[in-house]
Scaffold this motif. Structure first.
Motif, PDB file in Angstrom:
ATOM      1  N   UNK A   1      14.170 -42.838 -90.523  1.00  7.55           N
ATOM      2  CA  UNK A   1      15.548 -43.888 -90.316  1.00  7.55           C
ATOM      3  C   UNK A   1      16.180 -43.543 -91.962  1.00  7.55           C
ATOM      4  N   UNK A   2      17.486 -43.494 -92.084  1.00 10.18           N
ATOM      5  CA  UNK A   2      18.222 -43.324 -93.079  1.00 10.18           C
ATOM      6  C   UNK A   2      18.958 -44.659 -93.433  1.00 10.18           C
ATOM      7  N   UNK A 318      14.763 -43.278 -75.886  1.00  4.25           N
ATOM      8  CA  UNK A 318      13.943 -42.313 -76.178  1.00  4.25           C
ATOM      9  C   UNK A 318      14.819 -41.039 -77.188  1.00  4.25           C
ATOM     10  N   UNK A 319      15.905 -40.954 -76.660  1.00  4.09           N
ATOM     11  CA  UNK A 319      16.887 -39.837 -77.165  1.00  4.09           C
ATOM     12  C   UNK A 319      17.379 -40.233 -78.577  1.00  4.09           C
ATOM     13  N   UNK A 320      17.771 -41.640 -78.710  1.00  5.20           N
ATOM     14  CA  UNK A 320      17.946 -41.931 -79.948  1.00  5.20           C
ATOM     15  C   UNK A 320      17.003 -42.095 -80.806  1.00  5.20           C
ATOM     16  N   UNK A 321      15.904 -42.410 -80.500  1.00  2.00           N
ATOM     17  CA  UNK A 321      14.628 -42.674 -81.312  1.00  2.00           C
ATOM     18  C   UNK A 321      14.303 -41.308 -82.008  1.00  2.00           C
ATOM     19  N   UNK A 322      14.274 -40.068 -80.773  1.00  2.00           N
ATOM     20  CA  UNK A 322      14.009 -38.828 -81.225  1.00  2.00           C
ATOM     21  C   UNK A 322      14.928 -38.332 -82.131  1.00  2.00           C
ATOM     22  N   UNK A 323      16.075 -38.600 -82.066  1.00  2.00           N
ATOM     23  CA  UNK A 323      17.131 -38.186 -82.986  1.00  2.00           C
ATOM     24  C   UNK A 323      17.154 -38.738 -84.317  1.00  2.00           C
ATOM     25  N   UNK A 324      16.673 -40.233 -84.269  1.00  2.00           N
ATOM     26  CA  UNK A 324      16.219 -40.840 -85.679  1.00  2.00           C
ATOM     27  C   UNK A 324      15.409 -40.128 -86.502  1.00  2.00           C
ATOM     28  N   UNK A 325      14.060 -39.593 -85.796  1.00  2.00           N
ATOM     29  CA  UNK A 325      12.985 -39.275 -86.319  1.00  2.00           C
ATOM     30  C   UNK A 325      13.199 -37.857 -86.769  1.00  2.00           C
ATOM     31  N   UNK A 326      14.061 -36.848 -86.003  1.00  2.00           N
ATOM     32  CA  UNK A 326      13.922 -35.383 -86.367  1.00  2.00           C
ATOM     33  C   UNK A 326      15.475 -35.135 -87.136  1.00  2.00           C
ATOM     34  N   UNK A 330      19.235 -36.893 -95.766  1.00  2.00           N
ATOM     35  CA  UNK A 330      20.532 -36.696 -96.066  1.00  2.00           C
ATOM     36  C   UNK A 330      21.537 -35.968 -94.916  1.00  2.00           C
ATOM     37  N   UNK A 331      20.979 -35.921 -93.698  1.00  2.00           N
ATOM     38  CA  UNK A 331      22.031 -35.458 -92.459  1.00  2.00           C
ATOM     39  C   UNK A 331      22.243 -36.473 -91.708  1.00  2.00           C
ATOM     40  N   UNK A 332      23.184 -36.311 -90.770  1.00  2.00           N
ATOM     41  CA  UNK A 332      23.740 -37.346 -90.157  1.00  2.00           C
ATOM     42  C   UNK A 332      23.989 -37.039 -88.772  1.00  2.00           C
ATOM     43  N   UNK A 333      23.544 -38.098 -87.966  1.00  2.00           N
ATOM     44  CA  UNK A 333      23.400 -37.594 -86.489  1.00  2.00           C
ATOM     45  C   UNK A 333      24.935 -37.771 -85.671  1.00  2.00           C
ATOM     46  N   UNK A 334      25.077 -37.164 -84.705  1.00  2.00           N
ATOM     47  CA  UNK A 334      26.297 -37.322 -83.769  1.00  2.00           C
ATOM     48  C   UNK A 334      25.874 -37.304 -82.377  1.00  2.00           C
ATOM     49  N   UNK A 335      26.797 -38.211 -81.799  1.00  2.00           N
ATOM     50  CA  UNK A 335      26.434 -38.413 -80.366  1.00  2.00           C
ATOM     51  C   UNK A 335      27.762 -38.188 -79.380  1.00  2.00           C
ATOM     52  N   UNK A 336      27.654 -38.010 -78.044  1.00  2.00           N
ATOM     53  CA  UNK A 336      28.827 -37.833 -77.361  1.00  2.00           C
ATOM     54  C   UNK A 336      28.152 -37.997 -75.894  1.00  2.00           C
ATOM     55  N   UNK A 372      25.638 -46.753 -82.176  1.00  2.00           N
ATOM     56  CA  UNK A 372      24.352 -45.860 -82.404  1.00  2.00           C
ATOM     57  C   UNK A 372      24.816 -45.489 -84.020  1.00  2.00           C
ATOM     58  N   UNK A 373      23.572 -44.972 -84.427  1.00  2.00           N
ATOM     59  CA  UNK A 373      23.845 -44.447 -85.809  1.00  2.00           C
ATOM     60  C   UNK A 373      24.000 -43.193 -85.893  1.00  2.00           C
ATOM     61  N   UNK A 374      25.682 -42.802 -86.071  1.00  2.00           N
ATOM     62  CA  UNK A 374      25.924 -41.392 -86.061  1.00  2.00           C
ATOM     63  C   UNK A 374      27.601 -41.396 -85.458  1.00  2.00           C
ATOM     64  N   UNK A 375      27.941 -40.288 -85.708  1.00  2.00           N
ATOM     65  CA  UNK A 375      29.182 -40.115 -85.496  1.00  2.00           C
ATOM     66  C   UNK A 375      29.664 -39.871 -83.856  1.00  2.00           C
ATOM     67  N   UNK A 376      30.213 -40.724 -83.134  1.00  2.00           N
ATOM     68  CA  UNK A 376      30.840 -40.724 -81.980  1.00  2.00           C
ATOM     69  C   UNK A 376      31.777 -39.915 -81.744  1.00  2.00           C
ATOM     70  N   UNK A 377      31.552 -38.911 -80.610  1.00  2.00           N
ATOM     71  CA  UNK A 377      32.716 -38.275 -80.185  1.00  2.00           C
ATOM     72  C   UNK A 377      33.202 -38.518 -78.807  1.00  2.00           C
ATOM     73  N   UNK A 378      34.331 -39.059 -78.583  1.00  2.00           N
ATOM     74  CA  UNK A 378      35.072 -39.356 -77.203  1.00  2.00           C
ATOM     75  C   UNK A 378      35.643 -38.193 -76.805  1.00  2.00           C
ATOM     76  N   UNK A 379      35.775 -38.116 -75.351  1.00  2.00           N
ATOM     77  CA  UNK A 379      36.558 -37.061 -74.676  1.00  2.00           C
ATOM     78  C   UNK A 379      37.566 -37.944 -73.951  1.00  2.00           C
ATOM     79  N   UNK A 380      38.768 -37.191 -74.120  1.00  2.00           N
ATOM     80  CA  UNK A 380      40.080 -37.795 -73.536  1.00  2.00           C
ATOM     81  C   UNK A 380      39.956 -38.525 -72.256  1.00  2.00           C
ATOM     82  N   UNK A 381      40.285 -39.724 -72.007  1.00  2.00           N
ATOM     83  CA  UNK A 381      40.209 -40.584 -70.676  1.00  2.00           C
ATOM     84  C   UNK A 381      38.917 -41.316 -70.482  1.00  2.00           C
ATOM     85  N   UNK A 382      37.880 -41.044 -71.237  1.00  2.00           N
ATOM     86  CA  UNK A 382      36.712 -41.648 -71.071  1.00  2.00           C
ATOM     87  C   UNK A 382      36.940 -43.355 -71.710  1.00  2.00           C
TER      88      UNK A 382
END
Ligand code: GLC
Length: 560
Positions: A1-2, A318-326, A330-336, A372-382
């Protein structure tokens, strides 16, 4: 966890929200049925008009444009024939400069898609390279002699289907293409290729571009000995691509050197962002390797596991916890959730047993993505709950790169998720600003019910919920930068997690189903929570934590 406090400054790409635009179908200003840069400019105020209190803007911080360079459009722009120019389909270099200027005026960054694993076979480099074995660019692509019996150089396949090798009569050799045969792969082992691409990258950075999304960034480098990929034991997937271990045509260690070099270039400029599309097959790594051992590669590596998770709390957590773990320090997660290559999430999840209420699922999914902790990326129309046009007439298809060759890694056409943006209920959903033209792809017939104009006027709409989420996120240090901690270790039908910095604690509750008791495994102070956003509770109200969750309840609460 950062912990959020370790970041001295708030880099825009950590705290901002990125919005992907598919230029063919976002907005068509010149009324030829195809989206264009001027159309995007005309719709910029919808994305962000520069006023944080705007009543109509979504409030995003950056746009990422799918490719806009010159291209014969075999793969709709992911096959570039001139990196230095804009396709006339979309406009001119002047239009592009205007788009950058207008975006920057509103505080919106501009990110370009950089397709550099391959070029179009119409690119002058490939045309020259194909002429003979001794032309100056003879080694710019991956040329190999046939086997002595005339057969293919090895067993490498195309991601889009069929063999990865196509024969050139002029050279008497095969060239390799990870994708369609009209998209020959560049030879990244050739220093001249690197220099040519790097010069082009500087050209766009000098123009003021704020970053790049590196297309197919895990396949730049291939085995120098062209060794055969091992075949998976007993594999019988009908998509033959999946039957191989992609040990020699994907995810090679040398790939990282290339990304590091590109990062060094972008680092020479202030505040630039490097995103990459990482699809990991070899099982040697997970996508976090693309941050680089010293955080000197991608700022944000796109990985698909979260997006492909079923709409069930346990899987998503699970996917979020996995990302938190790995995610390395100093690095930063992203989700879409969505992009131009996969079915939209509301279409993917329509089959699941909890998915009885698409509007509320759209709001819950948006809340998850934006908290969620990380940069969100939206796709047009979502943000208006657009779904795939599944019954699109097949003669309207545009995704010919994939459909040409079957048996690849992609199951079918990607057109369903690329239909025109639904602006209003006028002709073609307002895509061509009222002109009754034939759009590049047909508009989803649900546009009378699903469109921006209608959503803006409805306080309970998906769009207004997204707008609120973006605003709440912008005003909350905890949501932008805070740590992430779950309150439930074995989620059944709801998620509950805390985002926290030294100064602020925010609790997010998402109920995926019917009325349920609100149960958590970890202690959380029950009193004094301020409602920041909710589809049930009144925003701005001070409450104690509820005992029961309403069906599909989403609540974002700040500890007072
Ligand atoms: C990436 C793009 C996809 C394209 C392919 C080839 O996966 O996202 O749309 O077809 O690369 O460039």
């Amino acid at each position: 966890m950062t912990d959020g406090k370790q970041f001295k400054t708030e880099e825009w790409w950590k705290t901002g929200v990125i919005y992907q635009i598919y230029p063919f179908t976002f907005a068509d200003a010149n009324g030829d049925g195809v989206g264009d840069l001027k159309g995007i400019i005309q719709r910029l105020d919808y994305l962000n008009d520069g006023n944080p209190e705007s009543e109509t803007s979504l409030g995003i911080d950056a746009i990422w444009l799918s490719p806009i360079n010159q291209s014969p459009m075999v793969d709709n722009g992911y096959d570039v024939s001139d990196y230095y120019d804009i396709s006339p389909t979309f406009g001119t270099l002047e239009d592009f400069d205007a788009l950058v200027a207008e975006s920057h005026k509103r505080g919106v960054k501009v990110i370009l898609d950089l397709v550099i694993n391959h070029t179009s076979n119409q690119h002058e480099w490939f045309i020259e390279s194909s002429t003979s074995k001794d032309n100056p660019k003879h080694d710019w692509y991956l040329w190999q002699d046939p086997e002595p019996d005339g057969g293919l150089p090895n067993n490498w396949l195309s991601y889009f289907g069929g063999p990865g090798w196509t024969f050139s009569e002029a050279r008497g050799q095969y060239y390799f293409h990870t994708f369609n045969k009209n998209q020959p792969d560049l030879n990244w082992r050739n220093p001249e290729v690197r220099q040519a691409i790097y010069a082009m990258i500087r050209f766009w950075l000098d123009k003021g571009v704020d970053g790049f999304r590196l297309d197919a960034s895990s396949v730049f480098s291939k085995d120098e000995f062209y060794r055969y990929n091992p075949v998976k034991f007993g594999a019988t997937d009908k998509n033959a691509y999946h039957n191989q271990h992609h040990l020699y045509d994907k995810d090679l260690p040398e790939n990282h050197e290339i990304i590091r070099e590109i990062r060094q270039i972008t680092d020479e400029y202030e505040d630039r962002l490097l995103i990459g599309e990482t699809f990991i097959d070899s099982r040697l790594y997970d996508s976090t390797i693309f941050y680089g051992v010293n955080n000197d590669e991608l700022h944000l590596p796109f990985a698909f596991e979260f997006s492909f998770s079923p709409w069930y709390p346990g899987y998503l957590q699970r996917e979020i916890e996995k990302k938190e773990l790995i995610t390395p320090a100093g690095a930063w997660p992203t989700y879409f959730l969505d992009n131009h290559d996969i079915p939209r999430h509301l279409s993917r999840w329509v089959e699941c047993s909890l998915c009885t209420n698409p509007t509320e699922i759209a709001k819950a999914a948006g809340a998850l993505l934006l908290t969620t902790r990380g940069t969100p990326v939206l796709y047009y129309g979502q943000e208006i709950g657009m779904v795939d046009y599944v019954d699109m007439p097949s003669d309207k298809s545009r995704d010919t790169a994939v459909m040409d060759d079957h048996g690849g890694a992609l199951p079918s056409s990607r057109d369903g998720a690329r239909t025109p943006m639904q602006w209003d209920d006028s002709v073609n959903a307002g895509f061509s600003f009222g002109k009754p033209v034939d759009p590049w792809l047909p508009v989803n017939p649900n546009y009378f019910e699903v469109n921006v104009q209608r959503d803006l006027a409805d306080k309970t709409s998906i769009l207004n919920f997204y707008r609120l989420l973006l605003k709440v996120r912008k005003n909350s240090e905890a949501l932008r930068l805070g740590s992430w901690r779950t309150l439930i270790h074995y989620p059944d039908e709801h998620l509950a997690y805390v985002r926290e910095t030294d100064h602020e604690k925010v609790l997010v509750i998402i109920n995926f189903s019917y009325e349920k008791p609100f149960v958590v495994d970890s202690y959380i102070e029950p009193e004094n929570w301020l409602v920041l956003a909710s589809n049930i509770l009144e925003a701005g109200k001070l409450i104690d934590l509820p005992d029961t969750l309403h069906p599909f309840e989403v609540a974002i609460l700040r500890k007072e």
